[in-house]
Design an enzyme around this catalytic site. Structure first.
Site, PDB file in Angstrom:
ATOM      1  N   TYR A 181       9.705  -7.148  -3.191  1.00 42.12           N
ATOM      2  CA  TYR A 181       8.268  -7.275  -3.444  1.00 42.12           C
ATOM      3  C   TYR A 181       7.876  -8.692  -3.873  1.00 42.12           C
ATOM      4  O   TYR A 181       7.021  -9.332  -3.243  1.00 42.12           O
ATOM      5  CB  TYR A 181       7.814  -6.268  -4.507  1.00 42.12           C
ATOM      6  CG  TYR A 181       6.327  -6.364  -4.801  1.00 42.12           C
ATOM      7  CD1 TYR A 181       5.380  -5.935  -3.864  1.00 42.12           C
ATOM      8  CD2 TYR A 181       5.866  -6.901  -6.006  1.00 42.12           C
ATOM      9  CE1 TYR A 181       4.022  -6.034  -4.125  1.00 42.12           C
ATOM     10  CE2 TYR A 181       4.513  -6.995  -6.267  1.00 42.12           C
ATOM     11  CZ  TYR A 181       3.587  -6.560  -5.325  1.00 42.12           C
ATOM     12  OH  TYR A 181       2.251  -6.678  -5.578  1.00 42.12           O
TER      13      TYR A 181
ATOM     14  N   LYS B 185       5.736 -11.701  -1.675  1.00 46.04           N
ATOM     15  CA  LYS B 185       4.495 -12.379  -2.054  1.00 46.04           C
ATOM     16  C   LYS B 185       4.678 -13.911  -2.013  1.00 46.04           C
ATOM     17  O   LYS B 185       3.746 -14.644  -1.701  1.00 46.04           O
ATOM     18  CB  LYS B 185       4.028 -11.902  -3.434  1.00 46.04           C
ATOM     19  CG  LYS B 185       3.600 -10.415  -3.461  1.00 46.04           C
ATOM     20  CD  LYS B 185       2.445 -10.118  -2.517  1.00 46.04           C
ATOM     21  CE  LYS B 185       1.933  -8.693  -2.673  1.00 46.04           C
ATOM     22  NZ  LYS B 185       0.817  -8.359  -1.772  1.00 46.04           N
TER      23      LYS B 185
HETATM   24  N1  LIG Z   1      -1.739  -3.267  -8.977  1.00 46.92           N
HETATM   25  C1  LIG Z   1      -1.318  -4.449  -9.425  1.00 46.92           C
HETATM   26  O1  LIG Z   1      -1.047  -4.622 -10.631  1.00 46.92           O
HETATM   27  C2  LIG Z   1      -1.179  -5.606  -8.480  1.00 46.92           C
HETATM   28  C3  LIG Z   1      -0.765  -6.836  -9.024  1.00 46.92           C
HETATM   29  C4  LIG Z   1      -0.654  -7.934  -8.167  1.00 46.92           C
HETATM   30  C5  LIG Z   1      -0.959  -7.805  -6.837  1.00 46.92           C
HETATM   31  N2  LIG Z   1      -1.351  -6.580  -6.329  1.00 46.92           N
HETATM   32  C6  LIG Z   1      -1.675  -6.513  -4.904  1.00 46.92           C
HETATM   33  O2  LIG Z   1      -2.969  -5.956  -4.729  1.00 46.92           O
HETATM   34  C7  LIG Z   1      -3.020  -5.248  -3.484  1.00 46.92           C
HETATM   35  C8  LIG Z   1      -3.517  -3.825  -3.719  1.00 46.92           C
HETATM   36  O3  LIG Z   1      -2.580  -3.158  -4.531  1.00 46.92           O
HETATM   37  P1  LIG Z   1      -2.901  -1.785  -5.298  1.00 46.92           P
HETATM   38  O4  LIG Z   1      -2.347  -1.940  -6.652  1.00 46.92           O
HETATM   39  O5  LIG Z   1      -4.305  -1.390  -5.107  1.00 46.92           O
HETATM   40  O6  LIG Z   1      -1.922  -0.799  -4.494  1.00 46.92           O
HETATM   41  P2  LIG Z   1      -2.067   0.752  -4.080  1.00 46.92           P
HETATM   42  O7  LIG Z   1      -2.980   1.485  -5.010  1.00 46.92           O
HETATM   43  O8  LIG Z   1      -0.674   1.233  -3.917  1.00 46.92           O
HETATM   44  O9  LIG Z   1      -2.787   0.647  -2.666  1.00 46.92           O
HETATM   45  C9  LIG Z   1      -2.141   0.055  -1.585  1.00 46.92           C
HETATM   46  C10 LIG Z   1      -2.949   0.316  -0.340  1.00 46.92           C
HETATM   47  O10 LIG Z   1      -2.238  -0.238   0.780  1.00 46.92           O
HETATM   48  C11 LIG Z   1      -2.136   0.757   1.771  1.00 46.92           C
HETATM   49  N3  LIG Z   1      -0.992   0.542   2.655  1.00 46.92           N
HETATM   50  C12 LIG Z   1       0.325   0.485   2.362  1.00 46.92           C
HETATM   51  N4  LIG Z   1       1.036   0.298   3.483  1.00 46.92           N
HETATM   52  C13 LIG Z   1       0.154   0.225   4.503  1.00 46.92           C
HETATM   53  C14 LIG Z   1       0.265   0.039   5.902  1.00 46.92           C
HETATM   54  N5  LIG Z   1       1.462  -0.087   6.524  1.00 46.92           N
HETATM   55  N6  LIG Z   1      -0.866  -0.036   6.652  1.00 46.92           N
HETATM   56  C15 LIG Z   1      -2.073   0.109   6.068  1.00 46.92           C
HETATM   57  N7  LIG Z   1      -2.257   0.325   4.751  1.00 46.92           N
HETATM   58  C16 LIG Z   1      -1.146   0.381   3.989  1.00 46.92           C
HETATM   59  C17 LIG Z   1      -2.034   2.077   0.988  1.00 46.92           C
HETATM   60  O11 LIG Z   1      -2.298   3.165   1.840  1.00 46.92           O
HETATM   61  P3  LIG Z   1      -1.765   4.666   1.484  1.00 46.92           P
HETATM   62  O12 LIG Z   1      -2.759   5.262   0.530  1.00 46.92           O
HETATM   63  O13 LIG Z   1      -1.775   5.318   2.826  1.00 46.92           O
HETATM   64  O14 LIG Z   1      -0.395   4.528   0.895  1.00 46.92           O
HETATM   65  C18 LIG Z   1      -3.127   1.810  -0.034  1.00 46.92           C
HETATM   66  O15 LIG Z   1      -4.393   2.030   0.532  1.00 46.92           O
HETATM   67  C19 LIG Z   1      -1.615  -5.319  -2.898  1.00 46.92           C
HETATM   68  O16 LIG Z   1      -1.549  -6.402  -1.994  1.00 46.92           O
HETATM   69  C20 LIG Z   1      -0.745  -5.607  -4.114  1.00 46.92           C
HETATM   70  O17 LIG Z   1       0.468  -6.232  -3.781  1.00 46.92           O
HETATM   71  C21 LIG Z   1      -1.468  -5.496  -7.113  1.00 46.92           C
END
Ligand SMILES: NC(=O)c1ccc[n+]([C@@H]2O[C@H](COP(=O)([O-])OP(=O)(O)OC[C@H]3O[C@@H](n4cnc5c(N)ncnc54)[C@H](OP(=O)(O)O)[C@@H]3O)[C@@H](O)[C@H]2O)c1
Length: 239
Positions: free
Chosen positions: A162, A166
């Protein structure tokens, strides 16, 4: 006065992506809610529309060429001003490099890096027709090599998949910015901070709505704004 633009947010059926769609929709924009699962996507669209947002569903699995091509086709008539590459996976922890299954690394890179390239390149012909195209890549400070090599800096668990994905995404963002320099396209990476979502078992300390703010900021940069940068809510993040 609101300006009607069209955006696509990948992985917008939940978490930060959903809140990015809600935030861009609140600006009066038309928002494509990217979802790899049709049912989850339609549920999110219904919720956004009930809140008065001009949302529409875009089935899109970022790892699948045919799905991404079909998504671009669906947007052809509307056009596209802003692409937010938000979809990502962690691949599950732990991921120490000495123990990680290479298949896990491959799966994570396929989604978090190659997925961004696949979607961006499919959407570029549409974005090039927009007067002010913007691309936002949702990255993470855990991908910052500067932070990773700064003693005492908070960088999350040791992770060969992961965090490294990034870092790779950040490098790719810079390469796009270099190639697209001199065009109207601004492409930047943003970190939402540690937000409570499925991605981390809801251990994050920020809300998904707070996490969406940096993406909305980078999606609404003025013409001539920065490109090839990495930002969070506090300002520039060191690569
Ligand atoms: N949460 C944090 O603390 C955090 C921190 C730093 C960066 N980020 C970044 O922020 C972004 C959003 O993260 P989040 O925390 O909101 O994650 P999340 O709640 O797990 O949501 C991830 C989303 O990506 C979708 N996804 C995964 N694989 C996919 C694919 N092959 N094709 C299309 N959609 C796909 C998931 O769909 P499904 O519902 O179908 O699984 C879901 O809609 C990500 O890029 C993550 O790396 C998050």
């Amino acid at each position: 006065m609101t300006e009607t633009k069209t955006a696509l947010v990948t992985g917008a059926n939940k978490g930060i992506g959903y809140e990015i769609a809600a935030g861009l929709g609140a600006l009066g924009w038309s928002v494509g809610v990217g979802s790899r699962d049709a049912g989850r996507g339609e549920a999110a669209v219904a919720k956004l529309r009930a809140a008065g947002i001009d949302a529409f569903g875009v089935p899109i699995d970022v790892t699948d060429d045919a799905s991404v091509t079909a998504a671009a086709g669906l947007l052809e008539e509307r056009g596209l001003d802003v692409l937010v590459n938000n979809a990502a996976i962690t691949g599950g922890m732990p991921q120490e490099p000495t123990k990680v299954d290479p298949a896990t690394v491959r799966t994570v890179v396929e989604t978090n890096v190659l997925g961004v390239i696949r979607v961006t390149n499919a959407m570029l012909p549409l974005l090039r027709r927009s007067p002010s195209p913007r691309i936002v890549n949702m990255s993470s400070t855990v991908g910052s090599l500067t932070r990773q090599t700064t003693p005492g800096a908070e960088t999350g668990p040791i992770s060969a998949a992961y965090a490294a994905s990034k870092t790779f995404l950040n490098a790719v963002t810079i390469q796009y910015a270099k190639e697209l320099v001199g065009t109207d396209i601004l492409i930047n990476a943003g970190c939402p901070g540690f937000c409570a979502t499925d991605l981390n078992g809801f251990r994050g300390v920020r809300t998904p709505e707070q996490g969406a703010a940096i993406a909305i900021h980078l999606a609404t940069l003025p013409d001539g704004g920065p490109t090839g940068t990495f930002h969070d809510d506090d300002g520039p993040v060191p690569w």
